[in-house]
Design a protein around this motif. Structure first.
Motif, PDB file in Angstrom:
ATOM      1  N   CYS A 210       3.189  -0.440   0.329  1.00  0.00           N
ATOM      2  CA  CYS A 210       3.943   0.419  -0.580  1.00  0.00           C
ATOM      3  C   CYS A 210       5.428   0.056  -0.625  1.00  0.00           C
ATOM      4  N   GLU A 211       5.995  -0.280   0.518  1.00  0.00           N
ATOM      5  CA  GLU A 211       7.429  -0.556   0.563  1.00  0.00           C
ATOM      6  C   GLU A 211       7.777  -1.968   0.113  1.00  0.00           C
ATOM      7  N   GLY A 212       6.791  -2.850   0.083  1.00  0.00           N
ATOM      8  CA  GLY A 212       7.086  -4.235  -0.274  1.00  0.00           C
ATOM      9  C   GLY A 212       6.258  -4.724  -1.440  1.00  0.00           C
ATOM     10  N   GLU A 213       5.094  -5.327  -1.143  1.00  0.00           N
ATOM     11  CA  GLU A 213       4.268  -5.964  -2.170  1.00  0.00           C
ATOM     12  C   GLU A 213       3.273  -4.973  -2.774  1.00  0.00           C
ATOM     13  N   CYS A 214       3.797  -3.937  -3.401  1.00  0.00           N
ATOM     14  CA  CYS A 214       2.935  -2.914  -4.004  1.00  0.00           C
ATOM     15  C   CYS A 214       2.144  -3.513  -5.163  1.00  0.00           C
ATOM     16  N   ALA A 215       0.829  -3.393  -5.090  1.00  0.00           N
ATOM     17  CA  ALA A 215      -0.034  -3.987  -6.117  1.00  0.00           C
ATOM     18  C   ALA A 215       0.186  -3.313  -7.470  1.00  0.00           C
ATOM     19  N   LEU A 216       0.348  -1.997  -7.473  1.00  0.00           N
ATOM     20  CA  LEU A 216       0.525  -1.267  -8.720  1.00  0.00           C
ATOM     21  C   LEU A 216       1.879  -1.603  -9.366  1.00  0.00           C
TER      22      LEU A 216
ATOM     23  N   VAL B 269      -4.368  -6.781 -10.486  1.00  0.00           N
ATOM     24  CA  VAL B 269      -4.657  -7.226  -9.117  1.00  0.00           C
ATOM     25  C   VAL B 269      -6.108  -6.862  -8.832  1.00  0.00           C
ATOM     26  N   VAL B 270      -6.847  -7.772  -8.224  1.00  0.00           N
ATOM     27  CA  VAL B 270      -8.275  -7.542  -7.989  1.00  0.00           C
ATOM     28  C   VAL B 270      -8.596  -7.670  -6.502  1.00  0.00           C
ATOM     29  N   ASN B 271      -9.181  -6.614  -5.953  1.00  0.00           N
ATOM     30  CA  ASN B 271      -9.706  -6.605  -4.585  1.00  0.00           C
ATOM     31  C   ASN B 271      -8.695  -7.079  -3.540  1.00  0.00           C
ATOM     32  N   LYS B 272      -7.529  -6.511  -3.565  1.00  0.00           N
ATOM     33  CA  LYS B 272      -6.507  -6.827  -2.554  1.00  0.00           C
ATOM     34  C   LYS B 272      -6.771  -5.965  -1.318  1.00  0.00           C
ATOM     35  N   PRO B 273      -6.975  -6.576  -0.148  1.00  0.00           N
ATOM     36  CA  PRO B 273      -7.260  -5.776   1.056  1.00  0.00           C
ATOM     37  C   PRO B 273      -5.969  -5.200   1.639  1.00  0.00           C
ATOM     38  N   VAL B 274      -5.948  -3.901   1.853  1.00  0.00           N
ATOM     39  CA  VAL B 274      -4.786  -3.236   2.467  1.00  0.00           C
ATOM     40  C   VAL B 274      -5.300  -2.135   3.392  1.00  0.00           C
ATOM     41  N   GLN B 275      -4.382  -1.531   4.108  1.00  0.00           N
ATOM     42  CA  GLN B 275      -4.711  -0.372   4.931  1.00  0.00           C
ATOM     43  C   GLN B 275      -3.846   0.800   4.500  1.00  0.00           C
ATOM     44  N   ILE B 276      -4.467   1.989   4.432  1.00  0.00           N
ATOM     45  CA  ILE B 276      -3.723   3.190   4.119  1.00  0.00           C
ATOM     46  C   ILE B 276      -3.777   4.128   5.319  1.00  0.00           C
ATOM     47  N   LEU B 277      -2.905   5.116   5.321  1.00  0.00           N
ATOM     48  CA  LEU B 277      -2.888   6.119   6.378  1.00  0.00           C
ATOM     49  C   LEU B 277      -3.436   7.406   5.784  1.00  0.00           C
ATOM     50  N   SER B 278      -4.560   7.871   6.288  1.00  0.00           N
ATOM     51  CA  SER B 278      -5.178   9.074   5.744  1.00  0.00           C
ATOM     52  C   SER B 278      -4.372  10.308   6.141  1.00  0.00           C
ATOM     53  N   ALA B 279      -4.731  11.451   5.536  1.00  0.00           N
ATOM     54  CA  ALA B 279      -4.043  12.710   5.847  1.00  0.00           C
ATOM     55  C   ALA B 279      -4.227  13.090   7.309  1.00  0.00           C
ATOM     56  N   GLN B 280      -5.293  12.597   7.927  1.00  0.00           N
ATOM     57  CA  GLN B 280      -5.557  12.880   9.345  1.00  0.00           C
ATOM     58  C   GLN B 280      -4.869  11.881  10.271  1.00  0.00           C
TER      59      GLN B 280
ATOM     60  N   CYS C 208      -1.014 -20.795   2.192  1.00  0.00           N
ATOM     61  CA  CYS C 208      -1.623 -19.855   1.248  1.00  0.00           C
ATOM     62  C   CYS C 208      -0.583 -18.862   0.721  1.00  0.00           C
ATOM     63  N   ARG C 209      -0.465 -18.795  -0.599  1.00  0.00           N
ATOM     64  CA  ARG C 209       0.478 -17.859  -1.222  1.00  0.00           C
ATOM     65  C   ARG C 209      -0.212 -16.646  -1.805  1.00  0.00           C
ATOM     66  N   ARG C 210      -1.541 -16.653  -1.731  1.00  0.00           N
ATOM     67  CA  ARG C 210      -2.309 -15.539  -2.283  1.00  0.00           C
ATOM     68  C   ARG C 210      -3.010 -14.804  -1.144  1.00  0.00           C
ATOM     69  N   ASP C 211      -3.965 -13.976  -1.498  1.00  0.00           N
ATOM     70  CA  ASP C 211      -4.711 -13.227  -0.496  1.00  0.00           C
ATOM     71  C   ASP C 211      -6.048 -13.877  -0.172  1.00  0.00           C
ATOM     72  N   ILE C 212      -6.330 -14.997  -0.821  1.00  0.00           N
ATOM     73  CA  ILE C 212      -7.592 -15.716  -0.606  1.00  0.00           C
ATOM     74  C   ILE C 212      -7.275 -17.182  -0.345  1.00  0.00           C
ATOM     75  N   ILE C 213      -7.900 -17.759   0.663  1.00  0.00           N
ATOM     76  CA  ILE C 213      -7.703 -19.180   0.962  1.00  0.00           C
ATOM     77  C   ILE C 213      -8.445 -20.013  -0.077  1.00  0.00           C
ATOM     78  N   CYS C 214      -7.705 -20.912  -0.745  1.00  0.00           N
ATOM     79  CA  CYS C 214      -8.295 -21.790  -1.758  1.00  0.00           C
ATOM     80  C   CYS C 214      -8.437 -23.202  -1.196  1.00  0.00           C
ATOM     81  N   LEU C 215      -9.157 -24.033  -1.923  1.00  0.00           N
ATOM     82  CA  LEU C 215      -9.428 -25.393  -1.471  1.00  0.00           C
ATOM     83  C   LEU C 215      -8.144 -26.168  -1.198  1.00  0.00           C
TER      84      LEU C 215
END
Length: 456
Positions: free
Chosen positions: A73-79, A89-100, A380-387
């Motif tokens: 959210c503070e840096g590379e926000c996908a939205l 942006v398609v299928n970017k893996p991130v972690q969120i912090l739930s309300a709990q 790698c500059r993306r989120d997926i390793i390419c050839l």
């Protein structure tokens, strides 16, 4: 406007009524929310409530970063990236912090929202909870892990099964296999599983030192034994008392050192350089080599009596090219480690990169695979390793004869599927989980083979 057209417009208006729109959104299993141009949440579906633990009434009107609390959210926000460049942006893996306060792994996809004039008025984000997949991945890694080693290969599983029994004895063990297959990890496991685990594990690479240094490192020396010996120095044999001495690359030692080592193994005594007093050793000996010592004995390069002293129990580690079913497991393991080290969120390699990694011969074995993935992380500059992210040597290795045609690749794929089915006694669902694919995908692969050859 004709009655028929007017009726269709009225029907469409009713279909897209806000209440009907909410029902549609709430029927989707993925989390969905929309934002306006200020990134204030304007809609928040039921799945989003479940994944985040935040109620819709609490989310509406709030900035999206206050609700999701994602690491990007503070840096590379996908939205933000999508809204700024109108690029999804398609299928970017991130972690969120739930309300709990729990960290939840999710996969994010974003797109812009436009009005009827084509102007961007906001954005939409969909996200999928990856907790179950992460748990399955952890379970698979735990299931096939053994003291820092990973393998689902049947030969390796046989080694894992016998290792505790071998470790409990005090016999000498000879580890053989190509460089990079994990001999040092196996020596460490032998030590940790033995009754000597509270003692030291001392390692000496015999191939890295000339005879004079190797002798002083192994036996130690007394003050004045040679120029520069200004004080007594204990050797590795003394340091390994009550523990394990791991002699790596034992096949590289000279005939003179072979004689001296043979005496230690026979009599369990040694003399430091410059001393006439014999010392007793209580160390357990584990040796390793990438050479064929039997052949070295036949050619007169290695003493037969020393070979048989070392080879009380021999464990032969297969090369990575003979355990290709382990490659996806090892790739995911190293990617997880590298993600933590580099604070990245790299996913598994794309199709072409995975094809390359699966078909390359890996002369450097697991060590080379780990280095290749770290090389890819750096580039790698993306989120997926390419050839193109892989080392040129790995890519060239695939094109110079190790590249498999589609038919050979399918044969290898089928072999992995059949091996998984064998491990799980024909249970398709369990085999699919093992391979990290859906059971319908596994069924489709088997069905294609059946159509081609008339048998599975």
């Amino acid at each position: 406007m004709s009655p028929s057209v007017e009726g269709k417009v009225q029907a469409d208006t009713e279909f897209f009524h806000p209440s009907r729109f909410k029902i549609i959104l709430d029927s989707i299993n993925d989390g969905v929310f929309t934002v306006d141009k200020e990134f204030l949440i304007t809609s928040f579906n039921r799945a989003a409530e479940i994944i985040t633990g935040v109620k819709q009434r609490e989310a509406l009107g709030k900035p999206c970063w206050e609700v999701l609390k994602a690491e990007i959210c503070e840096g590379e926000c996908a939205l933000k990236e999508t809204m700024r460049f109108a690029r999804p942006v398609v299928n970017k893996p991130v972690q969120i912090l739930s309300a709990q306060g729990m960290r939840v792994p999710i996969s994010v996809s974003t797109a812009v929202l436009k009005n009827e004039r084509g102007n961007i008025i906001g954005g939409v984000e969909t996200f999928r909870d990856l907790s179950a997949e992460e748990e399955l991945r952890r379970e698979a890694e735990h299931k096939y892990s053994f003291h820092e080693m990973l393998s689902k290969n049947s030969k390796m599983q046989g080694i894992f099964e016998l290792l505790p029994q071998i470790a409990q004895s005090d016999c000498n063990v000879l580890l053989t296999g190509e460089s990079g297959t994990g001999k040092e990890l196996l020596a460490k496991a032998l030590h940790n599983l033995s009754h000597r685990s509270t003692g030291p594990l001392v390692t000496l690479n015999c191939g890295a030192l000339p005879d004079s240094l190797l002798e002083s490192e192994l036996f130690g020396y007394k003050e004045g034994a040679f120029t520069g010996a200004n004080a007594d120095k204990p050797g590795r044999l003394s340091a390994a008392q009550g523990g394990t001495l791991f002699l790596d690359e034992i096949g590289d030692i000279s005939p003179a050192m072979q004689v001296k080592l043979l005496r230690v193994l026979q009599e369990r005594t040694f003399e430091p350089l410059g001393s006439n007093d014999s010392l007793h050793t209580d160390a357990r000996f584990v040796a390793a080599t990438h050479k064929d010592l039997r052949n070295e004995v036949r050619e007169g390069h290695f003493r037969e009596d020393l070979y048989y002293r070392l080879d009380v129990v021999q464990i032969a580690l297969p090369p990575l090219k003979d355990r290709r079913e382990d490659i996806p497991l090892l790739i995911q393991h190293f990617i997880n480690k590298l993600n933590r080290r580099y604070r990245r969120n790299i996913q598994t390699p794309d199709t072409e990169a995975m094809r390359c990694l699966m078909t390359y011969e890996w002369p450097g074995n697991i060590r080379e695979l780990q280095n290749a993935l770290e090389h890819a992380f750096v580039l790698c500059r993306r989120d997926i390793i390419c050839l193109e992210d892989l080392p040129s040597g790995v890519r060239k290795g695939m094109t110079k004869g190790t590249r498999m045609g589609s038919a050979n690749l399918r044969e290898m794929e089928l072999s992995l599927v059949q091996e998984a089915l064998k491990r799980h006694n024909g249970n398709h669902a369990a085999a699919a989980r093992d391979l990290g694919i859906h059971k319908t995908t596994l069924w489709r692969k088997l069905k294609r083979r059946q159509n081609q050859s008339g048998k599975v």
